[in-house]
Structure formats: C-alpha cells, structure tokens
Design an enzyme around this catalytic site. Structure first.
Site, short mmCIF file in Angstrom:
data_model
loop_
_atom_site.label_atom_id
_atom_site.label_comp_id
_atom_site.label_asym_id
_atom_site.label_seq_id
_atom_site.Cartn_x
_atom_site.Cartn_y
_atom_site.Cartn_z
N ASP A 73 9.58 2.80 1.60
CA ASP A 73 8.39 3.58 1.94
C ASP A 73 8.20 3.48 3.46
OD1 ASP A 73 5.87 4.54 2.53
OD2 ASP A 73 4.91 3.66 0.77
N PHE A 100 0.86 -1.18 0.00
CA PHE A 100 0.00 0.00 0.00
C PHE A 100 0.90 1.23 0.00
CE2 PHE A 100 -2.39 3.54 1.63
CZ PHE A 100 -3.54 3.46 0.87
N LYS A 159 3.05 11.36 6.72
CA LYS A 159 2.24 11.19 7.92
C LYS A 159 2.80 11.92 9.13
CE LYS A 159 -0.11 7.00 6.35
NZ LYS A 159 -1.31 7.72 5.89
#
Length: 402
Positions: free
Chosen positions: A230, A145, A259
């Site tokens: 990531d 994801f 984030k």
C-alpha cells in the site's frame, strides 16, 4: 468583540452546523492556494505542511497539471467503462511502465484501490494458488491504515476507525508491524497475500526495521503469497524514491496507489500488477463508474510524466535530509523522537508540553499547517515543490512553540 471583517469563525460554525462530525479540522478556512502555500478567507497565508496527506505532492495547482485538466475539461470528462476513451490506454500504459508491471486497474479513492487489491488477491488465491473456496486469508499489520470501508476497518487496530462498525469481515490475520518472525508464523496454506504499508503513515510515519521489507518479499516468494504494498501515502516521490519499497530494492507483486496520482485535482487510484495476478478478473466482476474517467486519466498521465523526470524524487531526498536534520536538532528540546524518509516526518512532542492537536493549533497561528495523530505526535509532509528556506522557517515555528 469579534471583528466583523474576520470571516473565519462564522464560516467554521456554518460548516459545523451542516456536516456530520467525522472530522475535527483546525479552524482554518482555505480559499485559494498555489505551490506550497494556501490562503484563508481572511487573507492569511499558511505553509501547507500536510499536502492533503500526500495527495498534493506536486503542490497546489501545479501549472502542468492544471493545464492538462483545463484542456481535457473542454473535450471530455466522463464516459464510464462501458466504452473506451482516448486517454485510457495512455494512462494505463504509462503507469504500468512506471511500476514495472503488466497491467493497471484504475479506481478513484485509496480505499477503493485497497478493496480492489483484496478482491484480486482472494480470486488469485482460489484460481491460481488453489486455496479452498471461502478460506482465503490475508495477513496485515498492527497500526495499519488502509481506509475506512467496512472490510478495511475489520482489520484495523485503531479503535476510532473500528469501534461500533461491526459485524466485521473475516479473513484477516493481524501481526505486529516490523516483526518478521510473527509474520512468518501467521502465513499458512490459506494465505493469499500480505498487505502492508512500507511506511505506516497514520500511525505516525513508522519506518520498519532495516531488512524487514526484503524479508517480507522473500517469505512471500517462498510461500507463494502475494506481497501487496500500500503505497497510497508513501509512494510517488514522497520518501525520496518513486516508491518507498525502492529504498530496500523490494518489488511487490501488487502496488496500491492513490492520493498524489490525482495531482491534487481529481481523486485517482489504481492497482498495478502483472497479468498473472490482475488477469484473474473477468468482465462484470469488479468496476467503477468513475474509475479511469478521461479527466482522471489525463491528470494522472501528467503526474506520471512528472515522476519520470526524477526531479521530484531528488527534491524529496535532498530537502528531506535538511528537514530531518533540523528536526533532529530539536530532540531533547521539546521533541522526543523524529522518524521518516524524504519529505515525510513523524514528530513526537513531549506530552508534558502539549498534545499534538495543541501543537497544530499553535503552528497554525504562526502560519504552518500540520496534522496530529495519536496523542502528541504530529505529521509533516510538505509538497515536494517546497523551498529549502521555507522548510527552515517551518521548523523555526515548531521550535518557537516548543
């Protein structure tokens, strides 16, 4: 008859009426928050065990982050990258030093940062490695994801994220996560990068086998391929180290961050790499109006400062050990398995008992907010400011619903 003083049902219905249904939120309408706790419009408090998918690693409204944001709001919020502002160089330098890299390219969202990494890897492949024009490939993992842009969903294996959004972008090879042999077989002369999550979050907090990440690093070095990590969810203290790659002493060629970098205040993302990689970009080839804006840089610089103390990494490691021990005691008593590192856990509930969605609904009734994924799995990722007693209480609520 619904109590007229209870506002939540009407607020949920109003939100459903006026928004596209791209999310299926729990029926909780939050109006204020502090630290690890949130309060809804009816005054009920909840322990936030999702933390904005790790965007709130430092809790809601961390005093230092809020103070920095307030001060910057009174000075300057946006210039665009047509000019240089006085917070830009400081942020880029501080983040580059935290990552041990030469350069930083700031963006806004995680998906933008992943798109940036893809573009940089392809251009590096053409200009540095010498891959024939338009032939570059990137190897990714099943269960990944990395976001929801059309390019990113082109290599997703999640039908919910991918179906009905074609035609899909070519140039990606998908291999099983954690399978070094399959990865090795997929790399060829056209490969410019291997793009991986050191721990797969959306898939259920999947930790790869020991030795996998060092194997990826060695393969990429041997084959002259960029290792792109990531760390949007796994990074910045979440797993008990600054980056999840640190657990095995692995340094990727490119960090993709987001984030928590925005401190739960503004969206901030970035790619960090050495000049041999990020230096391939030239003016006009990539950018963002809001990327690296003064407000974002100010908050993110403060975030980097918090991480430099090591306090939050230690809290995540120490409290995470308690969390995993308590959760592990429930395996065989309603739980099938628990995975994760630091203050990050994927919890597999026995599907004979309930779905993950049902579990999250029942936890919310008891004052704990969590998020389900893939059937009967839920994810727990409380802010790193959570107290040990609060973690123990949250696990007690999980035990109660089981």
């Amino acid at each position: 008859m619904v109590d007229d003083l209870v506002r939540t049902p009407a607020a949920v219905a109003d939100a459903e009426r006026w928004t596209a249904h791209n999310y299926h939120p729990l029926p909780v309408v939050i109006s204020s928050a502090e630290g690890a706790w949130v309060t809804d419009i009816d005054g009920k408090r909840y322990l936030d065990c999702l933390a904005g998918y790790s965007a709130l690693n430092f809790g809601h409204r961390h005093p230092a982050l809020i103070a920095a944001a307030h001060a910057q709001l009174d000075r300057l919020t946006l210039t665009s990258r047509a000019f240089v502002h006085d917070q830009f160089a400081t942020f880029c330098r501080e983040l580059a030093e935290l990552c041990g890299k030469d350069l930083v390219l700031p963006m806004n969202t995680g998906a933008e940062a992943v798109e940036t990494a893809i573009k940089v890897a392809r251009k590096w492949g053409y200009k540095v490695k010498g891959v024939p024009h338009d032939k570059a490939t990137i190897v990714v993992a099943e269960g990944n994801f990395h976001g929801r842009t059309t390019t990113i969903v082109s290599f997703s294996t999640d039908p919910d994220a991918r179906a009905d959004f074609g035609p899909y972008t070519p140039g990606f090879k998908v291999v099983p996560y954690g399978d070094l042999d399959a990865l090795t077989a997929a790399v060829d002369e056209t490969t410019v990068a291997v793009l991986l999550e050191p721990i797969q979050g959306e898939q259920g907090v999947i930790v790869p086998p020991e030795g996998y990440l060092p194997g990826v690093r060695a393969l990429c070095t041997e084959q002259n391929v960029l290792f792109v990590a990531d760390e949007i969810q796994s990074g910045l203290g979440r797993t008990g180290t600054t980056f999840a790659c640190d657990h095995e002493g692995v340094v990727p060629d490119m960090y993709v961050l987001g984030k928590a970098l925005g401190g739960g205040i503004v969206p901030v993302s970035a790619v960090a790499a050495d000049k041999e990689v990020l230096g391939v970009l030239r003016p006009g080839e990539h950018g963002s109006t809001f990327g690296g804006n003064p407000l974002a840089c100010t908050v993110a610089t403060e975030v980097v400062g918090l991480l430099k103390t090591g306090e939050y990494q230690r809290r995540s490691a120490e409290l995470g050990a308690r969390l995993h021990a308590d959760l592990g005691a429930l395996v065989g008593h309603g739980l099938l398995a628990v995975r994760g590192r630091g203050l990050w856990a994927g919890v597999d509930i026995d599907p004979a008992l309930m779905t993950g969605r049902t579990a999250c609904e029942r936890l919310a009734e008891r004052g704990v907010l969590a998020k389900d994924t893939h059937g009967s799995t839920i994810r727990l990722a409380p802010p790193l400011v959570v107290e040990e007693s609060e973690l123990g209480w949250a696990v007690e609520q999980l035990a109660a619903i089981l």
